[in-house]
Design an enzyme around this catalytic site. Structure first.
Site, PDB file in Angstrom:
ATOM      1  N   SER A   8       0.804  -1.229   0.028  1.00 55.83           N
ATOM      2  CA  SER A   8       0.014   0.015  -0.037  1.00 55.83           C
ATOM      3  C   SER A   8       0.760   1.018  -0.125  1.00 55.83           C
ATOM      4  O   SER A   8       1.788   1.366  -0.989  1.00 55.83           O
ATOM      5  CB  SER A   8      -0.933  -0.028   1.171  1.00 55.83           C
ATOM      6  OG  SER A   8      -2.132   0.740   1.137  1.00 55.83           O
TER       7      SER A   8
ATOM      8  N   ASP B 233      -8.535  -3.858  -6.586  1.00 55.86           N
ATOM      9  CA  ASP B 233      -8.127  -3.326  -5.563  1.00 55.86           C
ATOM     10  C   ASP B 233      -9.021  -1.897  -4.977  1.00 55.86           C
ATOM     11  O   ASP B 233      -8.879  -1.170  -6.037  1.00 55.86           O
ATOM     12  CB  ASP B 233      -6.637  -2.945  -5.394  1.00 55.86           C
ATOM     13  CG  ASP B 233      -5.744  -2.683  -4.195  1.00 55.86           C
ATOM     14  OD1 ASP B 233      -6.711  -1.751  -3.411  1.00 55.86           O
ATOM     15  OD2 ASP B 233      -4.918  -3.364  -3.658  1.00 55.86           O
TER      16      ASP B 233
ATOM     17  N   HIS C 126      -7.481  -5.501  -0.989  1.00 53.10           N
ATOM     18  CA  HIS C 126      -6.368  -4.658  -0.935  1.00 53.10           C
ATOM     19  C   HIS C 126      -5.205  -5.556  -1.142  1.00 53.10           C
ATOM     20  O   HIS C 126      -4.711  -6.010  -0.052  1.00 53.10           O
ATOM     21  CB  HIS C 126      -6.576  -3.757   0.003  1.00 53.10           C
ATOM     22  CG  HIS C 126      -5.551  -2.665   0.276  1.00 53.10           C
ATOM     23  ND1 HIS C 126      -5.102  -1.986  -0.825  1.00 53.10           N
ATOM     24  CD2 HIS C 126      -4.869  -2.080   1.090  1.00 53.10           C
ATOM     25  CE1 HIS C 126      -4.241  -1.156  -0.584  1.00 53.10           C
ATOM     26  NE2 HIS C 126      -4.132  -1.170   0.687  1.00 53.10           N
TER      27      HIS C 126
END
Length: 513
Positions: free
Chosen positions: A234, A452, A482
């Site tokens: 991320s 995502d 995610h």
């Protein structure tokens, strides 16, 4: 405060859905040794470091329980690392970073593998033990290492307001409809920034992504590795890209999973997330047999009713529109959360906000006693130092139609957030978008997931393009949630494992379905 953690860690999202030292020597085996002082960065702000920093030997000892996590098992050791407060003054004041490590379990050790779990603002010290089972195969040949970045957790963590004021701010309308609501929204944003400044002091101007990337290179040197091996998730992908730009010659095996688009500015990130969360919501609605457009409008209508009259819950707190939206966001991070979302939405339609409030509390890291973690505080301080762009309220209002066209559910919230996030911030931002070009670096594996919600798939290709030809190598997974690694794809996991363990670089554009 009710803000999306814009690039939260996939490990944390999954966990929330199921829950509600100086001196001494290393205990993890010798690395490949040597290294050198962190090289000069492209902007010339890093100079040679004093030996008091480069010759540190972390004193690895028992890890203690923390407010946000119990003490990890005996496999984990903790220490501190001194780094310059201001990297332009490397012989000046220092701060301490909290580190955690679990030594390689096998005999054929490669070195250290650093993890950043996103946020920005996520504690690596608290998260690594929960994530270790996902990377158990990598643990055979690597010391698993993580840390609390500067301004986070035990590394000079920043708290911008107390729990009472955080809870009181839940009543602030994050999609203001009247001049009075707009004034209250912007005042709350400015007050939050002032609280951060009071808490952080001089540190406020020294928690950027570039500062942390330089910390990582000193960490690499102190851990005894010639090259940095790194797994960024991320926001951690942006951090990895910035590191590669600053220190291309020190890049080892870097995995970037759930990739932040490095070409996007602050408004671009909000636009990307509006698109990503709506895509995830569409996929969820289709899985329940609903038409995405009609299902989205039904949820938007529910949020409008909650905006007008917050829902009662089983506690003395009300479910506001912002809390309801945050509660909807959390289950979209993982397909395993979709049944939870179904039941929470059904309860809200029947007038009970308890389930959505519980999900929002999980996302906001509020425990049963009413204490809030400070992840979002650190996140905001870091991202507002990074982001130069400061949209005004009028500019945000001018974009609302565009954002609402992308998503009737998330558009207004994220459109307004472009103005409120860093409104009247006490320190200026540093760049419109991060520089990640890394000519000459070893190949970097960039893993993108087509479903995502928080870091839409397009960011993976853009990251690879900006890293440069022959550096960025894209691996695509056609899946939901995610992040891709450890999410159920044998193809993704085996490709990543071969790269990290053997240095096998896949063909750019490989697709796992």
């Amino acid at each position: 405060m009710a803000r999306f953690v814009r690039w939260t860690a996939l490990a944390v999202a999954g966990a929330l859905l199921t829950a509600g030292c100086s001196g001494g020597s290393s205990d993890g085996g010798d690395g490949k040794g040597g290294g050198g002082t962190p090289s000069d960065s492209s902007d010339g702000s890093t100079s040679a470091l004093p030996s008091s920093l480069t010759e540190q030997r972390p004193d690895w000892g028992d890890c203690k329980a923390r407010d946000d996590a119990p003490a990890p098992g005996d496999d984990y050791r903790c220490a501190t690392l001194k780094v310059p407060l201001d990297w332009s003054k490397p012989e000046g004041a220092t701060i301490d970073l909290a580190l955690i490590r679990a030594g390689a379990r096998g005999d054929d050790r490669i070195g250290s593998l650093l993890f950043n779990f996103g946020g920005p603002g996520q504690s690596g010290v608290s998260t690594l033990p929960a994530y270790a089972s996902t990377v158990s195969l990598l643990h055979e040949r690597y010391d698993l290492v993580s840390w609390d970045p500067r301004g986070v957790g035990a590394s000079e963590g920043i708290r911008c307001r107390d729990d009472r004021r955080i809870e009181a701010a839940e009543a602030v309308d994050s999609t203001p409809d009247t001049p009075a609501e707009e004034e209250a929204y912007l005042k709350d944003a400015a007050d939050f920034g002032k609280g951060c400044e009071e808490s952080a002091g001089k540190l406020m101007a020294h928690v950027s992504t570039a500062d942390t990337a330089r910390d990582m290179d000193l960490m690499r040197l102190v851990l005894g590795d010639d090259r940095l091996h790194y797994f960024g998730i991320s926001y951690g992908t942006e951090l990895g890209g910035v590191y590669a730009h600053l220190f291309p010659e020190n890049v080892g095996r870097l995995v970037l999973d759930a990739v932040v688009d490095p070409s996007a500015d602050a408004v671009g990130h909000a636009r990307n997330q509006t698109l990503g969360f709506q895509r995830a919501l569409d996929d969820y609605l289709e899985s329940t047999g609903q038409d995405p457009r009609q299902g989205s409008q039904k949820i938007a209508d529910l949020l409008a009713r909650i905006d007008a009259e917050p829902l009662p819950t089983s506690t003395d707190r009300k479910l506001t529109q912002a809390l309801a939206l945050t509660g909807i966001v959390l289950p979209l991070y993982s397909k395993s959360g979709w049944p939870t979302l179904t039941s929470a939405l059904a309860a809200a339609e029947d007038g009970d906000g308890t389930a959505l409030l519980a999900l929002a509390d999980g996302y906001n890291e509020r425990d049963a006693s009413g204490r809030y973690n400070t992840t979002t505080h650190s996140q905001r301080v870091i991202s507002c130092l990074d982001d130069k762009q400061r949209p005004t309220a009028d500019e945000a209002k001018g974009r609302l139609a565009e954002f609402e066209e992308i998503s009737p559910v998330f558009g207004a919230f994220l459109g307004w957030d472009t103005a409120g996030w860093c409104h009247d911030w006490p320190v200026p931002g540093q760049f419109d978008s991060p520089e990640v070009s890394a000519p000459g670096a070893a190949p970097i594996l960039v893993v993108g997931n087509t479903g995502d919600p928080a870091t839409p798939y397009e960011g993976a290709r853009r990251m690879a393009d900006e890293l440069g030809k022959g550096v960025g190598v894209v691996l695509t997974w056609k899946g939901d949630g995610h992040g891709a690694y450890g999410s159920g794809s044998d193809c993704v996991d085996s490709t990543v494992n071969a790269y990290v363990l053997k240095g096998t670089v896949p063909k750019d554009g490989k697709v796992c379905s």
